[in-house]
Design a protein around this motif. Structure first.
Motif, PDB file in Angstrom:
ATOM      1  N   ILE A  19       0.838  -1.207   0.000  1.00 15.30           N
ATOM      2  CA  ILE A  19       0.000   0.000   0.000  1.00 15.30           C
ATOM      3  C   ILE A  19       0.867   1.249   0.000  1.00 15.30           C
ATOM      4  O   ILE A  19       0.615   2.208  -0.757  1.00 15.30           O
ATOM      5  CB  ILE A  19      -0.947  -0.008   1.207  1.00 15.30           C
ATOM      6  CG1 ILE A  19      -2.048  -1.073   1.003  1.00 15.30           C
ATOM      7  CG2 ILE A  19      -1.579   1.357   1.432  1.00 15.30           C
ATOM      8  CD1 ILE A  19      -2.986  -1.206   2.177  1.00 15.30           C
ATOM      9  N   ALA A  23       0.917   3.854  -2.940  1.00 21.37           N
ATOM     10  CA  ALA A  23       0.544   5.227  -2.603  1.00 21.37           C
ATOM     11  C   ALA A  23       1.658   6.195  -2.973  1.00 21.37           C
ATOM     12  O   ALA A  23       1.407   7.294  -3.503  1.00 21.37           O
ATOM     13  CB  ALA A  23       0.224   5.317  -1.110  1.00 21.37           C
ATOM     14  N   LEU A 173      -3.303   8.702   3.026  1.00 17.73           N
ATOM     15  CA  LEU A 173      -4.442   7.897   2.591  1.00 17.73           C
ATOM     16  C   LEU A 173      -4.101   6.408   2.615  1.00 17.73           C
ATOM     17  O   LEU A 173      -4.945   5.567   2.972  1.00 17.73           O
ATOM     18  CB  LEU A 173      -4.875   8.326   1.181  1.00 17.73           C
ATOM     19  CG  LEU A 173      -5.538   9.705   1.075  1.00 17.73           C
ATOM     20  CD1 LEU A 173      -5.811  10.037  -0.380  1.00 17.73           C
ATOM     21  CD2 LEU A 173      -6.833   9.739   1.883  1.00 17.73           C
ATOM     22  N   GLY A 174      -2.839   6.081   2.243  1.00 21.41           N
ATOM     23  CA  GLY A 174      -2.412   4.691   2.285  1.00 21.41           C
ATOM     24  C   GLY A 174      -2.421   4.138   3.702  1.00 21.41           C
ATOM     25  O   GLY A 174      -2.864   3.007   3.952  1.00 21.41           O
ATOM     26  N   VAL A 176      -4.197   5.293   6.234  1.00 21.49           N
ATOM     27  CA  VAL A 176      -5.593   5.185   6.659  1.00 21.49           C
ATOM     28  C   VAL A 176      -6.224   3.927   6.073  1.00 21.49           C
ATOM     29  O   VAL A 176      -6.940   3.186   6.763  1.00 21.49           O
ATOM     30  CB  VAL A 176      -6.377   6.445   6.254  1.00 21.49           C
ATOM     31  CG1 VAL A 176      -7.871   6.249   6.503  1.00 21.49           C
ATOM     32  CG2 VAL A 176      -5.872   7.653   7.017  1.00 21.49           C
ATOM     33  N   LEU A 177      -5.933   3.677   4.801  1.00 17.97           N
ATOM     34  CA  LEU A 177      -6.472   2.490   4.161  1.00 17.97           C
ATOM     35  C   LEU A 177      -5.944   1.221   4.837  1.00 17.97           C
ATOM     36  O   LEU A 177      -6.703   0.272   5.080  1.00 17.97           O
ATOM     37  CB  LEU A 177      -6.098   2.490   2.675  1.00 17.97           C
ATOM     38  CG  LEU A 177      -6.563   1.267   1.864  1.00 17.97           C
ATOM     39  CD1 LEU A 177      -8.079   1.185   1.867  1.00 17.97           C
ATOM     40  CD2 LEU A 177      -6.039   1.357   0.432  1.00 17.97           C
ATOM     41  N   TYR A 178      -4.647   1.211   5.166  1.00 23.49           N
ATOM     42  CA  TYR A 178      -4.080   0.038   5.844  1.00 23.49           C
ATOM     43  C   TYR A 178      -4.705  -0.149   7.227  1.00 23.49           C
ATOM     44  O   TYR A 178      -4.990  -1.276   7.644  1.00 23.49           O
ATOM     45  CB  TYR A 178      -2.564   0.175   5.982  1.00 23.49           C
ATOM     46  CG  TYR A 178      -1.977  -0.871   6.888  1.00 23.49           C
ATOM     47  CD1 TYR A 178      -1.844  -2.191   6.464  1.00 23.49           C
ATOM     48  CD2 TYR A 178      -1.595  -0.548   8.191  1.00 23.49           C
ATOM     49  CE1 TYR A 178      -1.340  -3.161   7.308  1.00 23.49           C
ATOM     50  CE2 TYR A 178      -1.091  -1.521   9.038  1.00 23.49           C
ATOM     51  CZ  TYR A 178      -0.956  -2.823   8.590  1.00 23.49           C
ATOM     52  OH  TYR A 178      -0.455  -3.777   9.432  1.00 23.49           O
ATOM     53  N   VAL A 180      -7.681   0.739   8.241  1.00 23.87           N
ATOM     54  CA  VAL A 180      -9.024   0.182   8.059  1.00 23.87           C
ATOM     55  C   VAL A 180      -8.934  -1.298   7.692  1.00 23.87           C
ATOM     56  O   VAL A 180      -9.667  -2.145   8.218  1.00 23.87           O
ATOM     57  CB  VAL A 180      -9.789   0.983   6.981  1.00 23.87           C
ATOM     58  CG1 VAL A 180     -11.121   0.311   6.670  1.00 23.87           C
ATOM     59  CG2 VAL A 180     -10.018   2.413   7.438  1.00 23.87           C
ATOM     60  N   PHE A 181      -7.993  -1.612   6.802  1.00 23.60           N
ATOM     61  CA  PHE A 181      -7.800  -3.000   6.397  1.00 23.60           C
ATOM     62  C   PHE A 181      -7.374  -3.861   7.591  1.00 23.60           C
ATOM     63  O   PHE A 181      -7.837  -4.994   7.764  1.00 23.60           O
ATOM     64  CB  PHE A 181      -6.746  -3.056   5.294  1.00 23.60           C
ATOM     65  CG  PHE A 181      -6.429  -4.439   4.822  1.00 23.60           C
ATOM     66  CD1 PHE A 181      -7.220  -5.067   3.875  1.00 23.60           C
ATOM     67  CD2 PHE A 181      -5.343  -5.134   5.337  1.00 23.60           C
ATOM     68  CE1 PHE A 181      -6.925  -6.362   3.454  1.00 23.60           C
ATOM     69  CE2 PHE A 181      -5.045  -6.414   4.921  1.00 23.60           C
ATOM     70  CZ  PHE A 181      -5.843  -7.028   3.972  1.00 23.60           C
ATOM     71  N   HIS A 182      -6.490  -3.299   8.443  1.00 21.37           N
ATOM     72  CA  HIS A 182      -6.027  -4.025   9.626  1.00 21.37           C
ATOM     73  C   HIS A 182      -7.180  -4.300  10.588  1.00 21.37           C
ATOM     74  O   HIS A 182      -7.300  -5.414  11.130  1.00 21.37           O
ATOM     75  CB  HIS A 182      -4.927  -3.223  10.321  1.00 21.37           C
ATOM     76  CG  HIS A 182      -4.446  -3.844  11.597  1.00 21.37           C
ATOM     77  ND1 HIS A 182      -3.650  -4.974  11.627  1.00 21.37           N
ATOM     78  CD2 HIS A 182      -4.662  -3.490  12.890  1.00 21.37           C
ATOM     79  CE1 HIS A 182      -3.400  -5.290  12.879  1.00 21.37           C
ATOM     80  NE2 HIS A 182      -3.994  -4.420  13.668  1.00 21.37           N
TER      81      HIS A 182
END
Length: 686
Positions: A19, A23, A173-174, A176-178, A180-182
């Protein structure tokens, strides 16, 4: 091979790096596109600005070149230099002769190597100067050169901010995305993995995988449920497989009729028991038990009845000897084997054999009929007989076969001498149980002499056993047996009763003497011993100070606090306490300090060689000095010569007893001795 679950192996961290990489690349690409587009816009703005500037001065420049007015032309040129980006401006005739001209150097900046390839170092602009009324005639040219540095500086600042903010935004953003994914996937997966690692492979259905919170109805929840269903199915399969293996093993390793271990299995258990006994340095007995005349039972009652009898025998052995100290098996036919571990001596093995014979001798109800059985037992001991498992079993089997030739319903040891010793011990226990009832015991009394006053101040009551067939039995032979089987409690109470009755009789006849009675360690452990002694004194109206209890050093070793507490209660009631055979046990001053002792009795083994053996003389002297220092009276036992009596008197020993004065006497003889002894003393003084 299990691979370690390291951080760099985790899926979540691999996804994090992917990610962040994507990103970063995306931020760089987007920012680069924005910078390129901004560069193009700046370039266009620069061209537009130049066009606008030229348009503003084009009429004035045309008028100057048409009028050939150098001053006006120079004014136009100077006016253009009010713009920072203009570094060269001139108005020229068509033949190239300048009418107005001005130039300044390009701005020296550090970023030119970067911006010049993009915007060029300067940008030339040239326009024809014509009049509106005569567009076909060119009167001259207006040339303007723009320095791109000011525009490039602005672009570069903006490009830097754009690029940095674009990359930073992409990375944020990466992350934050990680995150959420975690939360939604990686952490639940890790919890599932930890739960799976705790599953017991041998019993997978005992601890199922837990469903992460909030994932009960999504794909993870479905996966966990499917996994748990699989674990339950595997557990059921393993359980059925183990049950099948256990059934097969039991059929091969255990007797199908009785459920006891077979001969092969028993040999494995025996070798294990032998190793354990060697490690703990304890004895082990192996008893082979053969049912008497079992063949006749099968012939008369049928094989079904015989099988039921064997099952009953197995059940009785298991129920009566069901502790971990015993290993029970069936050797085959009518033979059973019992192994007892942790023995102190062969007498315990004999006790167990008697229990086995008793339980097998009880009538059995088989198919509504009472069947009386008996058994014969052969016993082999480890390690005295052998230290090999097969030899130990063979010895016991041979002994059982030999024992059956000599009769039924008894046991026999492998070694004849041990067998005879055990039999003598068991017979003595039986005789002891009847000795009190048959009035075979009596007491004798040995005088205790005060060496200073030469007076008889007391007597020690000694137990004697006259067996009807064996005659006199030494106390050293039967007292340990009585202590081992507990009969010493009843015998000791009888001794106390007889001694107190005799002391009361002597007191009534005008000879009040202190009576000394030995108190066994087994008696001292009885909860009611204090009450029993005090009640005995009250029944015979004996003052407590006229009774002396003699205890050995070892009698209070097992439970010092309890023994000391009881002796204190007896002493507080007025009873004297003496330590018998002092010097032969632990002789700890700690015990003397805690115990309420008034007398120390020197063991006769130190008096026997007094003045002959230097070690015994030193020990006797030490005990006498110890008694003086602790303010205790010392009693010397076993005084046999005048020299011993004289030496003890000179050393300060106050009391003595022994054959020099008198052997233990019957009550009437004792009374005569006291009168004669005192009379002799009076005559010698006169």
């Amino acid at each position: 091979m299990k691979s370690s679950f390291e951080v760099e192996h985790r899926l979540g961290y691999r996804i994090l790096w992917w990610i962040l990489a994507i990103a970063l690349i995306s931020g760089v690409v987007v920012s680069s596109v924005q910078v390129v587009l901004d560069a193009r816009r700046v370039s266009n703005d620069l061209n537009y600005q130049a066009t606008q500037t030229i348009a503003m001065v084009e009429d004035a420049a045309t008028q100057a070149v048409f009028s050939i007015d150098s001053e006006l032309a120079q004014q136009v040129v100077d006016g253009l230099f009010a713009i920072e980006a203009v570094h060269l401006a001139r108005i020229v005739h068509p033949d190239g002769e300048p009418l107005g001209h001005r130039q300044r150097p390009l701005q020296e900046t550090a970023f030119r190597p970067v911006t010049d390839p993009i915007f060029e170092s300067d940008r030339p602009f040239r326009t024809h100067l014509v009049r509106n009324t005569d567009t076909g005639t060119v009167y001259g040219y207006l040339e303007v050169h723009y320095d791109t540095a000011p525009a490039a500086r602005t672009w570069l600042d903006r490009a830097t901010v754009t690029f940095a903010s674009g990359v930073a935004t992409a990375l944020i953003l990466g992350m934050v995305l990680y995150f959420v994914f975690h939360l939604l996937l990686t952490r639940p997966l890790l919890r599932i993995v930890q739960s799976v690692k705790q599953v017991d492979p041998d019993h997978p259905d005992d601890r199922l995988v837990g469903i992460p919170a909030g994932h009960g109805r999504d794909e993870l929840g479905l996966w966990v449920n499917a996994t748990n269903n699989l674990l339950v199915a595997i557990g059921d399969s393993q359980k059925r497989h183990r049950e099948a293996e256990d059934r097969v093993s039991r059929l091969s390793r255990y007797d199908q009729l009785t459920g006891l271990p077979s001969r092969e299995t028993f040999m494995e258990l025996l070798e294990r028991d032998i190793r354990e006994s060697q490690k703990r340095n304890r004895l082990l007995s192996l008893m082979v038990c053969g049912i008497d005349d079992f063949k006749s039972v099968n012939e008369q009652c049928g094989f079904r009845t015989g099988d039921l009898i064997l099952q009953t025998v197995a059940d009785r052995l298991t129920s009566r000897l069901g502790s971990t100290r015993f290993t029970i098996a069936r050797l085959g036919s009518d033979q059973f084997v019992v192994v007892e571990k942790g023995l102190r001596d062969g007498f315990q093995a004999a006790d167990t054999a008697e229990r086995v014979l008793a339980c097998l001798g009880e009538p059995m109800m088989v198919e509504d009929q009472s069947v009386a059985m008996s058994a014969t037992i052969g016993i082999a001991m480890f390690p005295s007989d052998t230290d090999k498992a097969d030899r130990l079993l063979q010895s016991a089997e041979q002994t059982m076969t030999l024992a059956k030739q000599n009769g039924h319903a008894h046991f026999q040891f492998y070694v004849a001498s041990i067998d005879q010793e055990i039999r003598d011990r068991k017979q003595m226990e039986k005789d002891l149980a009847q000795a009190l009832v048959n009035r075979e015991f009596h007491l004798v009394y040995q005088p205790q002499i005060n060496l200073e006053s030469k007076r008889v101040i007391g007597a020690e009551a000694l137990l004697r056993w006259e067996h009807p067939s064996r005659g006199f039995v030494p106390p050293d032979d039967f007292i340990p047996v009585a202590e081992a089987n507990g009969s010493i409690v009843e015998i000791g109470q009888w001794v106390l009763e007889q001694a107190c009755a005799q002391a009361a009789h002597w007191a009534a006849e005008g000879t009040p003497l202190r009576i000394a009675v030995n108190l066994s360690a087994v008696q001292l452990r009885q909860d009611s011993i204090v009450t029993d002694i005090l009640d005995t004194l009250r029944r015979h109206s004996i003052p407590a100070g006229r009774l002396e209890l003699e205890v050995t050093e070892t009698s209070f070793m097992t439970n010092l606090s309890d023994a000391v507490a009881k002796l204190h209660r007896l002493n507080q009631a007025g009873i004297n306490i003496a330590v018998d055979d002092f010097g032969t046990g632990y002789s700890s001053l700690t015990y003397l300090k805690q115990m309420p002792v008034q007398h120390l009795k020197i063991d006769k083994q130190f008096i026997r060689d007094l003045l002959v053996n230097e070690d015994d003389t030193r020990i006797a002297n030490t005990i006498i000095d110890l008694g003086k220092s602790l303010n205790l009276s010392v009693v010397a036992e076993g005084v046999e010569t005048a020299e011993q009596e004289y030496y003890l008197t000179q050393r300060g020993c106050k009391l003595a007893q022994g054959y020099y004065f008198s052997k233990p006497l019957q009550p009437r003889d004792f009374e005569t001795f006291v009168q004669d002894f005192h009379q002799q003393f009076v005559e010698s003084n006169v």
